[in-house]
Design a protein around this motif. Structure first.
Motif, PDB file in Angstrom:
ATOM      1  N   ARG A  91      -1.932  -6.991  -5.099  1.00 55.30           N
ATOM      2  CA  ARG A  91      -1.271  -8.045  -4.347  1.00 55.30           C
ATOM      3  C   ARG A  91       0.258  -7.859  -4.388  1.00 55.30           C
ATOM      4  NH1 ARG A  91      -2.786 -12.054  -7.017  1.00 55.30           N
ATOM      5  NH2 ARG A  91      -4.627 -12.672  -5.870  1.00 55.30           N
ATOM      6  N   ARG A  92       0.759  -7.481  -5.562  1.00 58.22           N
ATOM      7  CA  ARG A  92       2.201  -7.214  -5.660  1.00 58.22           C
ATOM      8  C   ARG A  92       2.592  -6.015  -4.802  1.00 58.22           C
ATOM      9  NH1 ARG A  92       1.241  -8.601 -11.187  1.00 58.22           N
ATOM     10  NH2 ARG A  92       0.944  -6.385 -11.681  1.00 58.22           N
ATOM     11  N   ASN A  93       1.684  -5.016  -4.727  1.00 65.89           N
ATOM     12  CA  ASN A  93       1.962  -3.854  -3.886  1.00 65.89           C
ATOM     13  C   ASN A  93       2.036  -4.244  -2.413  1.00 65.89           C
ATOM     14  OD1 ASN A  93       2.178  -1.997  -5.919  1.00 65.89           O
ATOM     15  ND2 ASN A  93       0.072  -1.236  -5.762  1.00 65.89           N
ATOM     16  N   ILE A  94       1.181  -5.187  -1.995  1.00 66.23           N
ATOM     17  CA  ILE A  94       1.243  -5.666  -0.613  1.00 66.23           C
ATOM     18  C   ILE A  94       2.599  -6.324  -0.345  1.00 66.23           C
ATOM     19  CG2 ILE A  94       0.373  -7.445   0.955  1.00 66.23           C
ATOM     20  CD1 ILE A  94      -2.400  -6.777   0.187  1.00 66.23           C
ATOM     21  N   ASP A  95       3.016  -7.180  -1.257  1.00 64.82           N
ATOM     22  CA  ASP A  95       4.315  -7.844  -1.084  1.00 64.82           C
ATOM     23  C   ASP A  95       5.440  -6.824  -1.025  1.00 64.82           C
ATOM     24  OD1 ASP A  95       3.005 -10.260  -1.127  1.00 64.82           O
ATOM     25  OD2 ASP A  95       3.327 -10.590  -3.284  1.00 64.82           O
ATOM     26  N   LEU A  96       5.361  -5.801  -1.906  1.00 64.12           N
ATOM     27  CA  LEU A  96       6.389  -4.773  -1.923  1.00 64.12           C
ATOM     28  C   LEU A  96       6.356  -3.937  -0.645  1.00 64.12           C
ATOM     29  CD1 LEU A  96       8.633  -3.329  -3.500  1.00 64.12           C
ATOM     30  CD2 LEU A  96       6.870  -1.900  -4.574  1.00 64.12           C
ATOM     31  N   ALA A  97       5.137  -3.563  -0.202  1.00 63.67           N
ATOM     32  CA  ALA A  97       5.018  -2.761   1.023  1.00 63.67           C
ATOM     33  C   ALA A  97       5.467  -3.556   2.237  1.00 63.67           C
ATOM     34  CB  ALA A  97       3.573  -2.297   1.201  1.00 63.67           C
ATOM     35  N   SER A 143       7.707  -5.928   2.181  1.00 62.83           N
ATOM     36  CA  SER A 143       9.174  -6.008   2.103  1.00 62.83           C
ATOM     37  C   SER A 143       9.819  -4.717   2.610  1.00 62.83           C
ATOM     38  CB  SER A 143       9.593  -6.284   0.656  1.00 62.83           C
ATOM     39  OG  SER A 143      10.994  -6.264   0.525  1.00 62.83           O
ATOM     40  N   VAL A 144       9.217  -3.577   2.222  1.00 61.33           N
ATOM     41  CA  VAL A 144       9.736  -2.283   2.690  1.00 61.33           C
ATOM     42  C   VAL A 144       9.600  -2.183   4.203  1.00 61.33           C
ATOM     43  CG1 VAL A 144       9.373   0.217   2.632  1.00 61.33           C
ATOM     44  CG2 VAL A 144       9.315  -1.105   0.505  1.00 61.33           C
ATOM     45  N   PHE A 145       8.451  -2.631   4.725  1.00 55.61           N
ATOM     46  CA  PHE A 145       8.240  -2.554   6.170  1.00 55.61           C
ATOM     47  C   PHE A 145       9.224  -3.449   6.926  1.00 55.61           C
ATOM     48  CE2 PHE A 145       6.305  -4.459   9.957  1.00 55.61           C
ATOM     49  CZ  PHE A 145       6.169  -3.316  10.743  1.00 55.61           C
ATOM     50  N   ASN A 146       9.430  -4.666   6.409  1.00 50.62           N
ATOM     51  CA  ASN A 146      10.371  -5.578   7.080  1.00 50.62           C
ATOM     52  C   ASN A 146      11.768  -4.972   7.135  1.00 50.62           C
ATOM     53  OD1 ASN A 146       8.380  -7.464   7.536  1.00 50.62           O
ATOM     54  ND2 ASN A 146       8.808  -8.602   5.658  1.00 50.62           N
ATOM     55  N   ASN A 178       1.968   2.236   7.692  1.00 49.10           N
ATOM     56  CA  ASN A 178       0.784   2.854   7.088  1.00 49.10           C
ATOM     57  C   ASN A 178       0.710   2.572   5.587  1.00 49.10           C
ATOM     58  OD1 ASN A 178      -0.175   3.937   9.504  1.00 49.10           O
ATOM     59  ND2 ASN A 178       0.998   5.839   9.265  1.00 49.10           N
ATOM     60  N   SER A 179       1.865   2.560   4.938  1.00 51.88           N
ATOM     61  CA  SER A 179       1.888   2.217   3.505  1.00 51.88           C
ATOM     62  C   SER A 179       1.421   0.784   3.292  1.00 51.88           C
ATOM     63  CB  SER A 179       3.301   2.404   2.947  1.00 51.88           C
ATOM     64  OG  SER A 179       3.692   3.756   3.014  1.00 51.88           O
ATOM     65  N   LEU A 180       1.810  -0.101   4.203  1.00 54.02           N
ATOM     66  CA  LEU A 180       1.366  -1.486   4.115  1.00 54.02           C
ATOM     67  C   LEU A 180      -0.151  -1.574   4.304  1.00 54.02           C
ATOM     68  CD1 LEU A 180       1.893  -4.505   3.909  1.00 54.02           C
ATOM     69  CD2 LEU A 180       2.433  -4.519   6.362  1.00 54.02           C
ATOM     70  N   LYS A 181      -0.688  -0.827   5.277  1.00 48.19           N
ATOM     71  CA  LYS A 181      -2.134  -0.842   5.509  1.00 48.19           C
ATOM     72  C   LYS A 181      -2.885  -0.290   4.295  1.00 48.19           C
ATOM     73  CE  LYS A 181      -2.330   1.438   9.374  1.00 48.19           C
ATOM     74  NZ  LYS A 181      -2.921   2.089  10.571  1.00 48.19           N
ATOM     75  N   GLU A 182      -2.359   0.756   3.688  1.00 48.88           N
ATOM     76  CA  GLU A 182      -3.002   1.319   2.497  1.00 48.88           C
ATOM     77  C   GLU A 182      -3.006   0.314   1.351  1.00 48.88           C
ATOM     78  OE1 GLU A 182      -2.632   5.194  -0.503  1.00 48.88           O
ATOM     79  OE2 GLU A 182      -1.268   4.964   1.204  1.00 48.88           O
ATOM     80  N   ALA A 183      -1.892  -0.391   1.187  1.00 48.96           N
ATOM     81  CA  ALA A 183      -1.827  -1.424   0.140  1.00 48.96           C
ATOM     82  C   ALA A 183      -2.825  -2.546   0.432  1.00 48.96           C
ATOM     83  CB  ALA A 183      -0.406  -1.981   0.047  1.00 48.96           C
ATOM     84  N   GLN A 184      -2.979  -2.880   1.714  1.00 47.18           N
ATOM     85  CA  GLN A 184      -3.948  -3.916   2.084  1.00 47.18           C
ATOM     86  C   GLN A 184      -5.376  -3.472   1.778  1.00 47.18           C
ATOM     87  OE1 GLN A 184      -3.020  -4.423   6.219  1.00 47.18           O
ATOM     88  NE2 GLN A 184      -1.322  -5.848   5.855  1.00 47.18           N
ATOM     89  N   ASN A 185      -5.698  -2.224   2.110  1.00 44.75           N
ATOM     90  CA  ASN A 185      -7.048  -1.707   1.837  1.00 44.75           C
ATOM     91  C   ASN A 185      -7.352  -1.698   0.344  1.00 44.75           C
ATOM     92  OD1 ASN A 185      -7.586  -1.296   4.572  1.00 44.75           O
ATOM     93  ND2 ASN A 185      -6.808   0.812   4.546  1.00 44.75           N
ATOM     94  N   ASN A 186      -6.355  -1.268  -0.446  1.00 46.33           N
ATOM     95  CA  ASN A 186      -6.545  -1.265  -1.902  1.00 46.33           C
ATOM     96  C   ASN A 186      -6.767  -2.688  -2.426  1.00 46.33           C
ATOM     97  OD1 ASN A 186      -6.238   1.520  -2.007  1.00 46.33           O
ATOM     98  ND2 ASN A 186      -4.038   1.406  -2.406  1.00 46.33           N
TER      99      ASN A 186
END
Length: 444
Positions: free
Chosen positions: A375-381, A383-386, A407-415
């Motif tokens: 979940r923290r990775n999603i927030d971080l990804a 933030s990076v995407f924004n 794509n990094s955000l999607k990968e974090a979401q899948n995880n």
């Protein structure tokens, strides 16, 4: 006419609203415990156990038998009386007539049969076993409904994320198309975003199909009509996932909390009773009886009935098995070793269930950590995407960086989705391993 239509609409409105009310996990389990078809099977098994108890008790109750016979001796048997008894020559005498009638009523009452008395002890445990089987079925319903429900929650969450990604790609396509039109961007950049949008749409279709399959599975586990609509409360996923760091029960594990362990204990007790019952078969059996009958003879059928004479008797019968010693001794040995094996299996199962509980507990702790981390990775990804999106809009970075960030955000979401479902499974597996599924349901 309009009033009638209005009355019908008002009457049916509550039912329509009720049908659209989202189902929580507790209401799904509550429905399944009442409506699953397996409930009837285990209820019948309990009735069978009650009937078996009455059958065992009936062997110690009085038994009344009625017997009637009519014999037509087509050729009457004769007996020879040797010469010298009633005369110098042998005499052929018939001790019956052509027609012979006989009617007997007899009552038998077992006074002492230790094997029957020992067998009666099993009645209590058979009823308890049927009740535990029914409880085990309830736990299976709770477990299966929970896993199907959690799968739906995860698919709903996946659809929310995929739709959000789809909106992001759609907006980016509008921007890229405008840039291509103005000549400040290449067509291939637009095509790249379009490919990702199409992929997102395909993933949404797959997720929607998986969601439908999961909903059908939940309906089946609940005993709910497959063709009826069933809307799951999607808010449950955020509520439960938001508390992923829940406290794991640190209480001591007790194998006796598990229904399957208690069933195994009863099986061992029943084998012990069976061993004692076979052993009691070596003892004599005492039975009392009372008999009343009538017998008649005649050359014609009528007199054989009209001239019947009555008789009666009471007595005791003592039977002692002698020549079946070897067979009974072999049966006793088999029962003895079955009982010993059951007791050893109880000890093995206790260690096995302890292992399952500790493994489930360890897995839940790990999955809690994974959910929090992802979940923290999603927030971080995000933030990076924004940041990357803002830079792209200002022309500081190119589309490749924008796609990589997405794509990094999607990968974090899948995880996150994967760890979320594993967390739910670990949670319900721990309840199952600890024998607390009923407590879990009550606490929802």
């Amino acid at each position: 006419m309009n009033r009638k239509i209005l009355t019908i609409i008002i009457t049916l409105m509550p039912f329509g609203l009720m049908a659209q009310t989202p189902w929580s996990l507790k209401t799904c389990i509550e429905y399944g415990l009442k409506n699953h078809r397996s409930n009837a099977v285990y209820a019948n098994q309990k009735r069978i156990a009650d009937a078996q108890a009455k059958e065992a008790l009936a062997d110690y109750l009085p038994k009344l038998s009625l017997t009637g016979t009519v014999d037509d001796n087509l050729k009457v048997q004769e007996t020879v009386i040797p010469g010298g008894v009633f005369g110098p020559e042998d005499m052929r005498v018939a001790f019956t007539k052509r027609y012979n009638t006989n009617g007997v009523a007899q009552i038998d009452q077992t006074i002492y049969d230790q094997s029957l008395l020992t067998g009666l002890k099993a009645n209590k445990y058979n009823v308890q076993q049927a009740g535990l089987n029914q409880q085990q079925n309830d736990e299976a319903i709770i477990y299966n409904i929970s896993t199907a429900y959690y799968q739906i929650m995860v698919y709903n969450e996946q659809l929310n994320l995929l739709n959000a990604n789809k909106e992001t790609y759609s907006k980016q396509i509008e921007v890229s198309a405008l840039k291509v039109k103005k000549g400040v961007s290449l067509q291939k950049d637009l095509d790249k975003v379009t490919v990702d949008l199409n992929n997102a749409i395909s993933q949404i279709r797959v997720a929607e199909s998986n969601l439908t399959l999961a909903e059908n599975q939940l309906k089946y586990e609940m005993g709910f009509p497959i063709t009826d609509a069933l809307k799951v409360d999607s808010n449950d996923v955020t509520q439960t996932a938001g508390s992923a760091g829940l406290m794991v029960d640190t209480g001591r594990f007790a194998a006796a909390n598990r229904t399957d362990f208690r069933i195994a204990q009863i099986d061992a007790k029943l084998l012990e009773i069976d061993e004692d019952r076979i052993k009691a078969g070596f003892l004599p059996k005492l039975t009392a009886y009372a008999r009343y009958g009538a017998v008649g003879f005649g050359d014609q059928l009528g007199p054989a009935f009209s001239s019947m004479s009555t008789y009666s008797a009471v007595g005791l019968k003592l039977s002692f098995p002698i020549f079946d010693f070897f067979k009974r001794n072999a049966q006793y040995s088999q029962a003895k070793y079955k009982r010993l094996n059951a007791q050893e299996n109880l000890k093995l199962n206790e260690g096995k269930f302890q292992l399952e509980y500790e493994n489930a507990r360890t897995k839940l702790i790990k999955e809690q950590s994974n959910v929090d981390n992802n979940r923290r990775n999603i927030d971080l990804a995000r933030s990076v995407f924004n940041t990357t999106d803002l830079q792209f809009q200002k022309g500081i970075t190119d589309l490749t960086d924008w796609l990589n960030a997405q794509n990094s955000l999607k990968e974090a979401q899948n995880n996150y989705l994967s760890s979320l479902y594993q967390f739910y499974l670990a949670k319900i597996d721990l309840e199952k391993a600890g024998g607390t599924l009923k407590t879990f349901y009550s606490a929802l």
